[in-house]
Scaffold this motif. Structure first.
Motif, PDB file in Angstrom:
ATOM      1  N   TRP A 200       0.574   3.974  -2.873  1.00  0.00           N
ATOM      2  CA  TRP A 200       0.181   5.334  -2.521  1.00  0.00           C
ATOM      3  C   TRP A 200       1.191   6.349  -3.046  1.00  0.00           C
ATOM      4  CZ3 TRP A 200       2.342   9.243   0.485  1.00  0.00           C
ATOM      5  CH2 TRP A 200       1.488  10.320   0.755  1.00  0.00           C
TER       6      TRP A 200
ATOM      7  N   THR B 180       0.815  -1.214   0.000  1.00  0.00           N
ATOM      8  CA  THR B 180       0.000   0.000   0.000  1.00  0.00           C
ATOM      9  C   THR B 180       0.847   1.262   0.000  1.00  0.00           C
ATOM     10  OG1 THR B 180      -0.170  -0.202   2.413  1.00  0.00           O
ATOM     11  CG2 THR B 180      -1.987  -1.080   1.105  1.00  0.00           C
TER      12      THR B 180
ATOM     13  N   MET C 298      -5.763   3.022  -3.883  1.00  0.00           N
ATOM     14  CA  MET C 298      -4.944   4.116  -3.365  1.00  0.00           C
ATOM     15  C   MET C 298      -5.105   5.403  -4.161  1.00  0.00           C
ATOM     16  SD  MET C 298      -3.299   3.069  -0.713  1.00  0.00           S
ATOM     17  CE  MET C 298      -4.723   2.064  -0.309  1.00  0.00           C
TER      18      MET C 298
ATOM     19  N   ARG D  82       0.411   9.263  -5.613  1.00  0.00           N
ATOM     20  CA  ARG D  82       0.710  10.642  -5.244  1.00  0.00           C
ATOM     21  C   ARG D  82       1.566  11.304  -6.312  1.00  0.00           C
ATOM     22  NH1 ARG D  82       4.947  11.339  -0.650  1.00  0.00           N
ATOM     23  NH2 ARG D  82       6.223  10.917  -2.489  1.00  0.00           N
TER      24      ARG D  82
END
Length: 382
Positions: free
Chosen positions: A70, A66, A102, A74
């Motif tokens: 993520w 994760t 995510m 991002r």
């Protein structure tokens, strides 16, 4: 150009960037234990993404968790915010699911309400009234479930958890005696003191016995006790059941084939229905004792005179009025407290909100119920 920290690409997160076509080949483990390497690689990807479109190839990844997903999402959001573009290639099914979960999403802006302020006020009032009506219907439905569970237990008494009832009686009644007796004693003394001060102007201070006798036995004793029980036991019921909801213990009871109404609700409501009249009786006695002590101190009234006046002023039906109200108020408190407990969701904020709502609603409904009983008894001249 190689972006990696460490010597083993199978162990350390990294990325190979091709400045010509913008293709980025990820390798290694993009996991939480590789945080610094993941951040370093993502920074280089973001720098290239601001110059040209980037295609990230995930086929060479040894592992993605994760944190890695993520960071990639991002980075994609940063590149798109700067006017660039980032796309994925070679992603395995589990990678696509993780990246989708995510994904960074901007919150949708709240729609502007262009209606007239008066219309908004009326709309909000109507919604609150409708919500209150729905809560009343839900309470009646929940009461029906409790009655049905009580009927099932009555047919099979061996299934009733007597130990739970005794424990709840101890918590509700026995341990509540000191605080209720103390507060009732003080309130009785205060009412008597103010009554003496006002009646002295007319030379009728002896009538303070009539005042506190009727007020305490018919109204104040049971009302004050019910409010304290709502704040003490009702909030405890909501917190206990709400905590069980948060830890999924209620669901576990259903999985085991047990009825939460029979296991959790019936003992608590029965304890309230049995315990509140007892507490109201003791609270009324304490309030009369406080009023008698105050009458002796401020009005110079002897104990014998106070008792004789009290016996002449009140009768058994005044005492019965208070006791008749008590079980109904107890049932109301129990139903509201348990409904709010079952409504708790999975956060501490939800628990606190429903505990507060339980106390406020219980006190409000107790006062409303007391007013309805007052109108009813006045109508039948009782």
């Amino acid at each position: 150009m190689r972006i990696a920290d460490g010597s083993s690409t199978l162990e350390t997160a990294g990325a190979d960037l091709d400045a010509g076509d913008g293709r980025v080949i990820l390798h290694g483990r993009w996991t939480a234990d590789q945080g610094p390497a993941v951040e370093s690689a993502s920074a280089r990807i973001a720098a290239q993404g601001r110059r040209q479109p980037v295609l990230v190839d995930l086929s060479g990844l040894a592992r993605l968790d994760t944190l890695g997903a993520w960071v990639l999402e991002r980075t994609r959001a940063e590149i798109e915010a700067a006017g660039g573009r980032l796309a994925y290639a070679g992603a395995r099914p589990e990678h696509r699911i993780l990246l989708g979960e995510m994904g960074l999403r901007e919150p949708e802006p709240a729609p502007r309400d262009a209606r007239n302020p008066v219309v908004r006020l009326l709309d909000g009032t109507g919604r609150r009234v409708a919500r209150g009506g729905n809560e009343i219907l839900s309470g009646i439905a929940f009461l029906g479930e409790v009655v049905a569970a009580g009927g099932r237990v009555a047919r099979r008494p061996q299934t009733f958890r007597m130990a739970a009832l005794v424990n709840q009686l101890e918590q509700v009644a026995l341990r509540g005696v000191p605080i209720i007796v103390l507060i009732s004693f003080l309130v009785g003394g205060i009412v008597a003191q103010q009554g003496i001060f006002q009646l002295q102007r007319f030379g009728a201070q002896s009538f303070v016995v009539n005042l506190i006798g009727l007020l305490i036995l018919r109204e104040l004793g049971v009302l004050l006790t019910s409010i304290m029980v709502a704040g003490r036991s009702g909030s405890a019921f909501t917190a206990e059941i709400g905590s069980m909801r948060m830890r999924e213990e209620v669901d576990a009871l259903r999985v085991m084939g047990l009825d939460p109404i029979e296991i959790l609700i019936l003992p608590r409501i029965l304890a309230l229905v049995i315990g509140l009249p007892i507490l109201a009786f003791l609270g009324s006695l304490a309030a009369l004792a406080g009023g008698g002590l105050t009458a002796a101190i401020y009005g110079g009234m002897t104990v014998d005179a106070f008792l004789a006046r009290l016996q002449a002023a009140v009768s058994f039906h005044h005492f019965a009025v208070g006791l008749i109200k008590a079980p109904f108020m107890a049932l109301t408190i129990g139903i509201i407290a348990t409904i709010e407990g079952f409504a708790v969701e999975g956060s501490a904020e939800s628990l606190g909100r429903h505990v507060t709502a339980s106390v406020v609603k219980s006190i409000f409904m107790v006062i409303v119920l007391d007013g309805l009983f007052a109108v009813f008894f006045a109508a039948i001249d009782f």
